[in-house]
Each structure stands twice: as structure tokens, then as C-alpha cells.
Design an enzyme around this catalytic site. Structure first.
Site, PDB file in Angstrom:
ATOM      1  N   CYS B  77       0.931  -1.358  -0.049  1.00 41.92           N
ATOM      2  CA  CYS B  77      -0.090   0.123   0.082  1.00 41.92           C
ATOM      3  C   CYS B  77       0.815   1.362   0.070  1.00 41.92           C
ATOM      4  O   CYS B  77       1.681   1.451  -0.893  1.00 41.92           O
ATOM      5  CB  CYS B  77      -0.938  -0.051   0.996  1.00 41.92           C
ATOM      6  SG  CYS B  77      -2.386   1.144   0.984  1.00 41.92           S
ATOM      7  N   HIS B 175      -3.849  -4.987  -0.210  1.00 40.27           N
ATOM      8  CA  HIS B 175      -3.594  -5.575   1.193  1.00 40.27           C
ATOM      9  C   HIS B 175      -3.528  -7.161   1.172  1.00 40.27           C
ATOM     10  O   HIS B 175      -4.613  -7.705   1.217  1.00 40.27           O
ATOM     11  CB  HIS B 175      -4.381  -4.850   2.486  1.00 40.27           C
ATOM     12  CG  HIS B 175      -4.059  -3.535   2.529  1.00 40.27           C
ATOM     13  ND1 HIS B 175      -2.954  -2.993   3.511  1.00 40.27           N
ATOM     14  CD2 HIS B 175      -4.663  -2.443   2.035  1.00 40.27           C
ATOM     15  CE1 HIS B 175      -2.935  -1.836   3.528  1.00 40.27           C
ATOM     16  NE2 HIS B 175      -3.773  -1.291   2.709  1.00 40.27           N
ATOM     17  N   GLU B 177      -2.492  -9.021   3.172  1.00 44.07           N
ATOM     18  CA  GLU B 177      -2.811  -9.562   4.546  1.00 44.07           C
ATOM     19  C   GLU B 177      -4.367  -9.318   4.947  1.00 44.07           C
ATOM     20  O   GLU B 177      -4.967  -9.805   5.754  1.00 44.07           O
ATOM     21  CB  GLU B 177      -2.166  -8.620   5.639  1.00 44.07           C
ATOM     22  CG  GLU B 177      -2.724  -7.563   5.959  1.00 44.07           C
ATOM     23  CD  GLU B 177      -1.951  -6.366   4.952  1.00 44.07           C
ATOM     24  OE1 GLU B 177      -1.560  -6.437   3.672  1.00 44.07           O
ATOM     25  OE2 GLU B 177      -2.189  -4.960   5.247  1.00 44.07           O
TER      26      GLU B 177
END
Lengths: 260, 193
Positions: B77, B175, B177
Site C-alpha cells: 500500500c 493489502h 494480509e
């Protein structure tokens, strides 16, 4: 561009289950037979993540002094377990509150009454952590044709117009607005699509529709007529009246951009 | 395996740590030069505002350390954007690995772009076993225009670079994650580079 193409590659509309939390437990009755402990927010969050929820919102409604500690433990457990984004709201009144929530793994925070009482809080959060994690929740009720902002879960009226307030929170750095219509909330008669569409055209940040979900058609309506970017609901998901995989399949059939 | 997550006082590093744990790895969050330099993999996360993030990075002299890393580095990001030459956000000067100028989305579509969009034109080992048009979670107001370093693109009114690579430096706008099991697979691919 035909509908198929627009549907194929673009930002998708989000489906967001909302979990009300009190003292670390989910409040509204939940009847998922397959869950060992449906009152456990972590287990419920995991179920939603696996079945295709795009995001989750946790709304802390507990009022005890111990609440913050319990909530932080919960946020940590949720962040460790699920692999989709989640927002935490309820009782956030300072940058320090936000800091603790984000450091324990929350992706976004949602502020409501505290933003009305202290609008600078929006600027402070957005400046320190970015607009992307700053959600402003607005509860509004239509009175004599005017949409007015209400506080404390809709109990306390203010002099603020929904649309003026929405413009102001955007200007102050909010990255998203979670709009709950008090007229529609709990009715299961559909979202407040007129107000939503007006809101969506007025501001240039995403709008989450909340209040009134009763059927799969209501979700399609709020994306098409209400121009909402996301739709939030609680009981229809918790009571298994609408299953997320079926809902998403249905929405895709209606040519709405959906992640499946 | 030593995994260093660069700590410059910003960003949701906890989510990255948890994702590593779900994959059976553990990471250390650090601003320590020796720990970063000796790590097998380096993750450079970030949310927030570009110019203030760069200020913190320079104060800790992390820009020089990052620039000289030889092991695989993954910017996520804002971390990806800071690996570029500059950003319109606060007129920030970046670390400059990639000769890319980060721009702000115009207001034709909602800003920030927030939610799940697809990645396509996948061109890297980072995307091993990832299908074309896989959904990833994105939230950003600034973007990298499509460029020679692009290893994935995303359409938000137009195609922009949602992942970039140059030598040992990788950057992803989304993202991983927070992008379900496909996102975790991308992280796993990075750790196995």
C-alpha cells in the site's frame, strides 16, 4: 461498455455483516446451528469471512468501565483469526482510543456521536492515520421531510441536517460514511434509497447503507436505486434469513459487481 | 527465516504480523539497521499520509537502509508508493527505487477507492498459483500509473499498476494480509522467493 464488461472488472459492491458487541460477546440472537458458541464474536466473524462477507463491522455497545480492555482483547483475536478487513465502532472519543484499536489490528474505526460533539476529532484521526481508516457513522431520521442527524442510537435529535453534516465530515477527512436510517432500521422493508442516492451524489467518498435490510431484493435496490457502495445488515445475517453466498450469487445475476 | 517488518511509527503492522503467523512464520517489527539488513525478507507496510511517513522514515534514516537492501523487499500500500520517486500526496519525495510518480485519483469516481477489485496482467513469481482477475482488497486515494515495472494492473476507471517489481523490490497496492486466502498465498509466495 456493456453491462457484462462493467461487471467483469471494477470495484465491487461490499456486503458487510454488523456484529453488536457487549462485554466481548455478540448481543443479538444468533442461530447458526453449526457454531459451537454463537455468542463468540470471533467464531461468528470467521464464519462470515469464510462465507464471503467483504468486510465486518463490530459495534461495541457495552457501557462498563472494563469495556475497553475486553474490546481490545477481542479486536486482537479477530485480527489474528480473520483475513478480511474490519471496522470497530462504539464509544470512541479520542485519538488515543483510535490508536489502541488500530494497534491491536482494527483496520478502520467508526465514530458517531463523538464526531458531532467534537468535529475536530475527524480531522485529527484522518491526519494521523489517514482517511482510509476514518469512518463517520451518521444516524438520521426523516422528520417533516427533513433528514436530521440523531445521536445515541437515534434517541437524541440534533439541529444538523444529514446532508450538511455529510459534506462537513467529507471536508474534514472522513474516508467513508456509514448512514443508518432510523426510519428504516428494524423494519425489514428496505433501505432508505432516496436519501442514500442523494447522499452518494452529494459527496465523493464511499457510502455504506444501513437500516432496513429484509430481503435479497433490498440489497439489489440499495446498490442500484440507492447508489450505495456497500450494504450493512445484522439480524438478517445473524438469524440466517439471508445467506451471504446466496445473496452474492443473486446480486451477480442482477449484473451488480460482486466478489464471488 | 528472519522476516523484518519495517517500523517507522505508522501503519497497521499488527495485521501483517498476524497474517505471517497464520502462514506459520513469525516476523519482527523493527527500525534497527542491523536487524533489517540481516533479515531474509523485508516487509515495508504502511497506511497514512505520504509526506509525514517519509519524514518519519528520514528521521530514522530508514530511506538509506531500504535503498541498499539486496534481499527481497515487499512494500504494501503506502509502502509501495514510498518506494517510488515521488507522490502528489503532500508533494512527497519517495525512496526512489522505482522511477514512478504517484498521482491522486481524479474525482470522477469515488475517492478513496475502497473495497475489492481484481488484479490482472499478472507477471511475477509473486503471483504463482494466483488466477487472473483474482479479487484483492484495496483502499487508496493515490495510485501508480501503468508503467514498465507493472507486474499487475487494476481497473478503476482506467488501468493502473497495482503491483510493481524491480530487481529485489516488490510493491503491491492492495493489502495481501486482508485479501482472504488468495492474499495470503501472495504473501507466502513472497516469503518463498
Amino acid at each position: 461498455m456493456n453491462l457484462y464488461e462493467t461487471n467483469k472488472k471494477m470495484l465491487t459492491k461490499r456486503i458487510i455483516p454488523c456484529l453488536d458487541i457487549k462485554d466481548g460477546r455478540t448481543v443479538k440472537g444468533v442461530n447458526f446451528l453449526e457454531l459451537k458458541d454463537a455468542g463468540d464474536p470471533v467464531e461468528l466473524a470467521k464464519k462470515y469471512a469464510v462465507t464471503g462477507a467483504d468486510e465486518l463491522v463490530f459495534l461495541d455497545i457495552s457501557a462498563t468501565e472494563e469495556r475497553r480492555k475486553t474490546l481490545l482483547e477481542l479486536v486482537r483475536k479477530v485480527a489474528a483469526t480473520i483475513n478480511i478487513p474490519f471496522t470497530v465502532g462504539g464509544g470512541i472519543s479520542s485519538v488515543a482510543d483510535v490508536d489502541l484499536l488500530l494497534r491491536n489490528g482494527a483496520d478502520k474505526v467508526s465514530i458517531n456521536s463523538s464526531a458531532v460533539k467534537n468535529p475536530d476529532l475527524i480531522n485529527e484521526i484522518a491526519k494521523k492515520y489517514g482517511s482510509q481508516c476514518t469512518v463517520v457513522a451518521i444516524d438520521a431520521k426523516q422528520i417533516d421531510g427533513e433528514w436530521m442527524v440523531h445521536l445515541v442510537g437515534g434517541k437524541v435529535a440534533t439541529e444538523l441536517s444529514l446532508f450538511d453534516w455529510a459534506l462537513e465530515v467529507e471536508k474534514r477527512g472522513a474516508g467513508e460514511i456509514l448512514f443508518t436510517s432510523m426510519n428504516n432500521d428494524g423494519t425489514k422493508n428496505g433501505f432508505a434509497n432516496g436519501a442514500l442516492a442523494k447522499l452518494s451524489e452529494l459527496v465523493n467518498i464511499p457510502i455504506i447503507a444501513s437500516g432496513g435490510a429484509g430481503s435479497m431484493e433490498h440489497f439489489a435496490d440499495t446498490f442500484i436505486k440507492g447508489k450505495a457502495d456497500a450494504a450493512l445488515a445484522a439480524s438478517v445475517f445473524h438469524y440466517n434469513e439471508i445467506e451471504i453466498p446466496k445473496l452474492k450469487h443473486y446480486l451477480k445475476q442482477q449484473n451488480i459487481a460482486i466478489r464471488i | 527465516m528472519q522476516i523484518a517488518i519495517i517500523d517507522y511509527g505508522a501503519g497497521n503492522v499488527q495485521s501483517v504480523l498476524f497474517a505471517l503467523e497464520r502462514l506459520g512464520y513469525s516476523g519482527i517489527v523493527t527500525a534497527n539497521k542491523k536487524l533489517i539488513e540481516s533479515a531474509d525478507k523485508v516487509i515495508f507496510p504502511g497506511v497514512g499520509e505520504a509526506s509525514s511517513a517519509m519524514k518519519m522514515i528520514r528521521e530514522k534514516q530508514l530511506d538509506e537502509i531500504i535503498r541498499n537492501l539486496k534481499q527481497p523487499v515487499l512494500g504494501i500500500c503506502l509502502g509501495m508508493q514510498l518506494l517510488c520517486k515521488s507522490s502528489e500526496e503532500g508533494n512527497a519525495t519517495g525512496i526512489g527505487i522505482f522511477d514512478i510518480e504517484i498521482k491522486r485519483f481524479s474525482n470522477e469516481l469515488k475517492v478513496p477507492q475502497m473495497g475489492w477489485n481484481t488484479i490482472t496482467n499478472l507477471k511475477s513469481k509473486l503471483f504463482n498459483t494466483i488466477k487472473d482477475e483474482e479479487f484483492m482488497y484495496l483502499v487508496h486515494s493515490y495510485y501508480a500509473p501503468d508503467n514498465e515495472f507493472a507486474i499487475a494492473t487494476t481497473n478503476y476507471g482506467f488501468h493502473y499498476a497495482s503491483a510493481i517489481q524491480k530487481d529485489n523490490f516488490y510493491g503491491v497496492q492492495f493489502h495481501p494480509e486482508k485479501s482472504g486466502s488468495a492474499g495470503e498465498q501472495i504473501l507466502k509466495n513472497f516469503l518463498e522467493l
